[in-house]
Design an enzyme around this catalytic site. Structure first.
Site, PDB file in Angstrom:
ATOM      1  N   LYS A   1       0.830  -1.213   0.000  1.00 50.03           N
ATOM      2  CA  LYS A   1       0.000   0.000   0.000  1.00 50.03           C
ATOM      3  C   LYS A   1       0.862   1.261   0.000  1.00 50.03           C
ATOM      4  O   LYS A   1       0.354   2.381  -0.033  1.00 50.03           O
ATOM      5  CB  LYS A   1      -0.913   0.035   1.229  1.00 50.03           C
ATOM      6  CG  LYS A   1      -2.019  -0.987   1.212  1.00 50.03           C
ATOM      7  CD  LYS A   1      -3.143  -0.619   2.161  1.00 50.03           C
ATOM      8  CE  LYS A   1      -2.783  -0.724   3.605  1.00 50.03           C
ATOM      9  NZ  LYS A   1      -3.955  -0.522   4.484  1.00 50.03           N
TER      10      LYS A   1
ATOM     11  N   LYS B   1       2.716   2.158   2.554  1.00 47.48           N
ATOM     12  CA  LYS B   1       2.681   2.697   3.916  1.00 47.48           C
ATOM     13  C   LYS B   1       3.765   2.037   4.758  1.00 47.48           C
ATOM     14  O   LYS B   1       4.003   0.840   4.650  1.00 47.48           O
ATOM     15  CB  LYS B   1       1.323   2.390   4.572  1.00 47.48           C
ATOM     16  CG  LYS B   1       0.184   3.279   4.125  1.00 47.48           C
ATOM     17  CD  LYS B   1      -1.037   3.063   5.043  1.00 47.48           C
ATOM     18  CE  LYS B   1      -2.066   4.147   4.878  1.00 47.48           C
ATOM     19  NZ  LYS B   1      -3.169   4.040   5.846  1.00 47.48           N
TER      20      LYS B   1
HETATM   21  N1  C2G Z   1     -10.693   6.679   9.153  1.00 46.79           N
HETATM   22  C1  C2G Z   1     -11.727   7.535   9.518  1.00 46.79           C
HETATM   23  N2  C2G Z   1     -11.437   8.793   9.907  1.00 46.79           N
HETATM   24  C2  C2G Z   1     -10.145   9.233   9.964  1.00 46.79           C
HETATM   25  C3  C2G Z   1      -9.096   8.363   9.616  1.00 46.79           C
HETATM   26  C4  C2G Z   1      -9.393   7.067   9.216  1.00 46.79           C
HETATM   27  O1  C2G Z   1     -12.914   7.150   9.474  1.00 46.79           O
HETATM   28  N3  C2G Z   1      -9.901  10.508  10.358  1.00 46.79           N
HETATM   29  C5  C2G Z   1     -11.039   5.322   8.706  1.00 46.79           C
HETATM   30  C6  C2G Z   1     -10.606   5.052   7.272  1.00 46.79           C
HETATM   31  O2  C2G Z   1     -11.561   5.573   6.352  1.00 46.79           O
HETATM   32  C7  C2G Z   1     -10.549   3.518   7.249  1.00 46.79           C
HETATM   33  C8  C2G Z   1     -10.123   3.169   8.690  1.00 46.79           C
HETATM   34  O3  C2G Z   1     -10.352   4.366   9.480  1.00 46.79           O
HETATM   35  O4  C2G Z   1     -11.854   2.985   7.003  1.00 46.79           O
HETATM   36  C9  C2G Z   1      -8.679   2.765   8.795  1.00 46.79           C
HETATM   37  O5  C2G Z   1      -7.883   3.781   8.200  1.00 46.79           O
HETATM   38  P1  C2G Z   1      -6.409   3.383   7.687  1.00 46.79           P
HETATM   39  O6  C2G Z   1      -5.694   2.650   8.763  1.00 46.79           O
HETATM   40  O7  C2G Z   1      -5.798   4.584   7.057  1.00 46.79           O
HETATM   41  O8  C2G Z   1      -6.772   2.297   6.574  1.00 46.79           O
HETATM   42  P2  C2G Z   1      -6.364   2.296   5.025  1.00 46.79           P
HETATM   43  O9  C2G Z   1      -4.910   2.499   4.876  1.00 46.79           O
HETATM   44  O10 C2G Z   1      -7.315   3.186   4.342  1.00 46.79           O
HETATM   45  O11 C2G Z   1      -6.602   0.735   4.672  1.00 46.79           O
HETATM   46  O12 C2G Z   1      -8.012  -2.863   1.960  1.00 46.79           O
HETATM   47  C10 C2G Z   1      -8.383  -1.642   2.578  1.00 46.79           C
HETATM   48  C11 C2G Z   1      -7.189  -0.959   3.192  1.00 46.79           C
HETATM   49  O13 C2G Z   1      -6.486  -1.851   4.040  1.00 46.79           O
HETATM   50  C12 C2G Z   1      -7.669   0.273   3.967  1.00 46.79           C
END
Ligand code: C2G
Length: 129
Positions: A44, A46
Site C-alpha cells: 500500500k 505505507k
Molecule cells: N478513518 C476515519 N477517519 C479518519 C481516519 C481514518 O474514518 N480521520 C477510517 C478510514 O476511512 C478507514 C479506517 O479508518 O476505514 C482505517 O484507516 P487506515 O488505517 O488509514 O486504513 P487504510 O490504509 O485506508 O486501509 O483494503 C483496505 C485498506 O487496508 C484500507
C-alpha cells in the site's frame, strides 16, 4: 448474529479510527477487523510506526472489536466475507465506490471519515516540536 468487517492499517491509533470502529460495530453484533500486515502495508506504500503484532494487540483491546485477522492482499475481501459469513462490509468514505463489487456478497457501507485527524497529520505535527 449480524457480522461486520472492516479493513485497515490502524497505525498510531487515534479517535478517527475509534469512531469508525464504534460506528461499524453499531451496524451489527460482531466486528472483525482485517488488519494490514507489515508486508501488505509495503504494497500500500505505507510504513507503519507500530508492527502488525503491536497494532493487533491495540485493536483487540478496543471494546468494539471482536476479532482481528490479517490483511495480506487487496483481493482477499470476497473470500473473507464468505469464510467469516459477513453481512456488512464497512469502510470510511475515502474509499467510497472502491469496493461496490462486494455488494453481491454482503451489504457495503461507507461511513464519513472523522475530519481533521489522520496518522499522517499526527506525524507531521509531532515533527514541529
Ligand atoms: N478513518 C476515519 N477517519 C479518519 C481516519 C481514518 O474514518 N480521520 C477510517 C478510514 O476511512 C478507514 C479506517 O479508518 O476505514 C482505517 O484507516 P487506515 O488505517 O488509514 O486504513 P487504510 O490504509 O485506508 O486501509 O483494503 C483496505 C485498506 O487496508 C484500507
Amino acid at each position: 448474529m449480524r457480522k461486520v468487517i472492516t479493513y485497515g492499517t490502524f497505525d498510531l491509533l487515534h479517535y478517527g479510527h475509534i469512531l469508525l470502529l464504534k460506528r461499524a460495530k453499531e451496524l451489527g453484533d460482531h466486528l472483525t477487523v482485517a488488519l494490514s500486515t507489515d508486508d501488505f502495508n509495503a504494497i500500500k506504500g505505507k510504513q507503519a510506526y507500530f508492527s502488525y503484532e503491536e497494532r493487533k494487540m491495540m485493536l483487540e483491546a478496543i471494546k468494539y472489536v471482536d476479532h482481528v485477522i490479517p490483511e495480506h492482499i487487496w483481493e482477499q475481501k470476497s473470500a473473507d466475507i464468505q469464510k467469516h459469513q459477513i453481512d456488512v462490509f464497512v469502510m470510511g468514505d475515502d474509499w467510497r465506490g472502491k469496493f461496490d463489487e462486494l455488494s453481491t456478497l454482503c451489504k457495503v457501507v461507507y461511513l464519513p471519515r472523522t475530519p481533521d485527524i489522520s496518522t499522517t497529520s499526527i506525524k507531521t505535527n509531532l515533527q514541529k516540536f
